[in-house]
Design an enzyme around this catalytic site. Structure first.
Site, PDB file in Angstrom:
ATOM      1  N   ASN A 120       0.816  -1.221   0.000  1.00 21.28           N
ATOM      2  CA  ASN A 120       0.000   0.000   0.000  1.00 21.28           C
ATOM      3  C   ASN A 120       0.847   1.267   0.000  1.00 21.28           C
ATOM      4  OD1 ASN A 120       0.371  -1.390   2.621  1.00 21.28           O
ATOM      5  ND2 ASN A 120      -0.315   0.576   3.450  1.00 21.28           N
TER       6      ASN A 120
ATOM      7  N   HIS B  88     -13.580  -0.843  -0.649  1.00 22.96           N
ATOM      8  CA  HIS B  88     -13.394   0.609  -0.741  1.00 22.96           C
ATOM      9  C   HIS B  88     -12.099   1.016  -1.434  1.00 22.96           C
ATOM     10  CE1 HIS B  88     -10.603   1.605   2.729  1.00 22.96           C
ATOM     11  NE2 HIS B  88     -10.962   0.391   3.095  1.00 22.96           N
TER      12      HIS B  88
ATOM     13  N   SER C  35     -10.933  -5.861  -0.227  1.00 23.45           N
ATOM     14  CA  SER C  35     -11.738  -4.794   0.374  1.00 23.45           C
ATOM     15  C   SER C  35     -12.392  -3.974  -0.733  1.00 23.45           C
ATOM     16  CB  SER C  35     -10.808  -3.907   1.208  1.00 23.45           C
ATOM     17  OG  SER C  35     -11.553  -2.890   1.819  1.00 23.45           O
TER      18      SER C  35
ATOM     19  N   THR D 204     -26.130 -10.735  10.418  1.00 22.42           N
ATOM     20  CA  THR D 204     -26.958 -10.346   9.267  1.00 22.42           C
ATOM     21  C   THR D 204     -26.091  -9.646   8.226  1.00 22.42           C
ATOM     22  OG1 THR D 204     -28.819 -10.101  10.750  1.00 22.42           O
ATOM     23  CG2 THR D 204     -29.024  -9.053   8.587  1.00 22.42           C
TER      24      THR D 204
ATOM     25  N   CYS E  34      -3.652   4.237   7.943  1.00 25.73           N
ATOM     26  CA  CYS E  34      -3.847   3.678   9.286  1.00 25.73           C
ATOM     27  C   CYS E  34      -2.764   4.150  10.235  1.00 25.73           C
ATOM     28  CB  CYS E  34      -3.810   2.160   9.256  1.00 25.73           C
ATOM     29  SG  CYS E  34      -4.678   1.440   7.906  1.00 25.73           S
TER      30      CYS E  34
ATOM     31  N   GLN F  47      -4.682  -4.219  -2.330  1.00 24.83           N
ATOM     32  CA  GLN F  47      -4.293  -3.124  -3.222  1.00 24.83           C
ATOM     33  C   GLN F  47      -4.226  -3.555  -4.685  1.00 24.83           C
ATOM     34  OE1 GLN F  47      -4.112   0.028  -2.589  1.00 24.83           O
ATOM     35  NE2 GLN F  47      -4.119   0.063  -0.365  1.00 24.83           N
TER      36      GLN F  47
HETATM   37  N1  PLP Z   1      -4.354  -4.448   3.575  1.00 23.60           N
HETATM   38  C1  PLP Z   1      -3.898  -3.461   2.799  1.00 23.60           C
HETATM   39  C2  PLP Z   1      -2.702  -3.679   1.923  1.00 23.60           C
HETATM   40  C3  PLP Z   1      -4.523  -2.207   2.839  1.00 23.60           C
HETATM   41  O1  PLP Z   1      -4.046  -1.197   2.089  1.00 23.60           O
HETATM   42  C4  PLP Z   1      -5.656  -2.035   3.686  1.00 23.60           C
HETATM   43  C5  PLP Z   1      -6.332  -0.735   3.779  1.00 23.60           C
HETATM   44  O2  PLP Z   1      -5.798   0.253   4.207  1.00 23.60           O
HETATM   45  C6  PLP Z   1      -6.095  -3.116   4.461  1.00 23.60           C
HETATM   46  C7  PLP Z   1      -5.414  -4.303   4.369  1.00 23.60           C
HETATM   47  C8  PLP Z   1      -7.275  -2.995   5.382  1.00 23.60           C
HETATM   48  O3  PLP Z   1      -8.478  -2.930   4.628  1.00 23.60           O
HETATM   49  P1  PLP Z   1      -9.852  -2.485   5.280  1.00 23.60           P
HETATM   50  O4  PLP Z   1      -9.854  -1.004   5.330  1.00 23.60           O
HETATM   51  O5  PLP Z   1     -10.917  -3.021   4.359  1.00 23.60           O
HETATM   52  O6  PLP Z   1      -9.956  -3.122   6.615  1.00 23.60           O
END
Ligand code: PLP
Length: 390
Positions: free
Chosen positions: A148, A198, A196, A234, A322, A176
């Site tokens: 990421n 988003h 994921s 759910t 994060c 990613q």
């Molecule tokens: N793994 C990677 C490489 C990510 O970039 C992210 C998101 O920041 C995640 C895991 C975590 O994803 P989520 O936001 O769906 O928990």
């Protein structure tokens, strides 16, 4: 606004929102209920599962919907640990914090040894070391396929093959990669993989865990029989439908979108390299995601640059969203051999398929101006630009 932080999250596409809205308004029935209206909601969930499965080259029955990749990663790692609780677990030192935190929690609670595999200066896994760690027969291995922060794409086929030669199960964090490079998870052969919505213009709070057919999985969240008894609770119906639509759209234009992102990312890097002295593109000599550029700026902290860029409307990050609040330099960059100071001078630009040429040219100009301003303050003997943080 020029949004170059798409590895943190992406804009929800209008088509995705349109697909979701009926499931928040009229079609709000619980998919597990017995009447016809509920069954049609169930059908929409199964269609979405089909779309996600098609995007990753899997079968629908191999997809478990979760609250996001963090849950998927925790669930996969917990399964590998619970199936062989006395053995160590293997990861990459540059993995996302979702995996690293899950591992350190297991280590703290169960005393499990965590083997952190190193990377070279480009950020690629050291395969000799990977082979060495595998020879200590870990319970399982996990790695982030597309990083990421740097965009580095790990040699997933090789890493999984090496683990399987020793009958060690593998989890791949493919978050990613989705929507940026072709993902054929069946071809890679991993037991588990996390995704994921988003990160590919879908909604937040919905993800998927791939569990290869026939592979053991111990549910992480117990409850009802949802997701074939593998994930209680759910279903997030609107989120699942949105994920499905985002996956359908991503698959339709994957090659073209990837080419567009790559040529824009390359234009950004070439323009900065020619106009800004003292910069270095990280991981430029290895395989990278087409949208990501992590750049070292001599004499400028990422924090100072982003403080100047934000009021101009350009949003980007020093690294993982994060970890924005963390005072520590990026563990990804220091694992690649950068000093703490060098790591603090790296800014990540992550564009998307929605980035336009006009935004690109404006953004390039803003970055060039910001670097000049930060450096002029430094050379005016005002001292290094430091940012006060209460
Ligand atoms: N793994 C990677 C490489 C990510 O970039 C992210 C998101 O920041 C995640 C895991 C975590 O994803 P989520 O936001 O769906 O928990």
């Amino acid at each position: 606004m020029i949004y170059w932080d798409n590895n943190a999250t992406t804009e929800l596409k209008a088509e995705v929102l349109d697909a979701m809205l009926p499931f928040l308004k009229g079609r709000y029935m619980n998919p597990s209920s017995g009447y016809a209206q509920a069954k049609s909601v169930r059908t929409a969930i199964e269609q979405a599962r089909q779309h996600v499965a098609s995007l990753i080259g899997a079968c629908p029955g191999e997809i478990i919907f979760t609250s996001g990749a963090t849950e998927s990663i925790n669930a996969a790692i917990a399964t590998m640990h619970r199936l062989s609780p006395d053995k160590p677990l293997l990861c990459l030192s540059t993995d996302h914090s979702a995996a690293l935190s899950a591992l350190s929690t297991i280590s703290r609670d169960a005393g499990t040894e965590i083997l952190g595999n190193g990377v070279n200066q480009q950020g690629t896994a050291l395969l000799d070391e990977w082979g060495h760690h595998l020879s200590s027969a870990p319970a399982g291995a996990t790695f982030t396929w597309g990083n990421n922060e740097t965009g580095v794409i790990q040699p997933a086929d090789e890493m999984v093959r090496m683990a399987h030669d020793r009958h060690i199960p593998v989890h791949v964090d493919a978050v990613q990669c989705l929507g940026k490079i072709p993902v054929n998870i069946t071809g890679i052969g991993a037991e588990y993989a996390s995704f994921s919505a988003h990160k590919l213009h879908g909604p937040k709070g919905i993800g998927a865990l791939y569990v290869r057919a026939g592979v053991h999985f111990l549910p992480f969240i117990s409850g009802g029989d949802q997701e074939d008894g593998r994930r209680g609770g759910t279903e997030n119906t609107a989120g699942i439908v949105g994920f499905g639509e985002a996956a359908r759209l991503a698959l339709r234009n994957l090659r073209q979108n990837a080419e567009n992102m790559q040529s824009r990312r390359n234009r950004l890097e070439q323009a900065l390299l020619s106009d800004v002295p003292g910069i270095r593109i990280l991981s430029s000599e290895t395989s990278r995601l087409p949208n990501t550029s992590s750049i070292y700026f001599d004499g400028c902290t990422a924090q100072a640059l982003s403080l100047l860029l934000e009021p101009q409307g350009l949003l980007c990050s020093a690294g993982s969203a994060c970890k924005t609040a963390s005072p520590h330099p990026s563990h990804v960059l220091t694992a690649m051999g950068l000093s703490d100071e060098e790591a603090r001078n790296c800014l990540r630009f992550s564009i998307s398929e929605l980035t336009t040429n006009e935004e690109l040219e404006t953004g390039i100009r803003l970055v060039i101006e910001a670097v000049k301003r930060v450096r002029s303050v430094q050379s005016s003997k005002t001292g290094p630009v430091t940012v006060y943080q209460p």
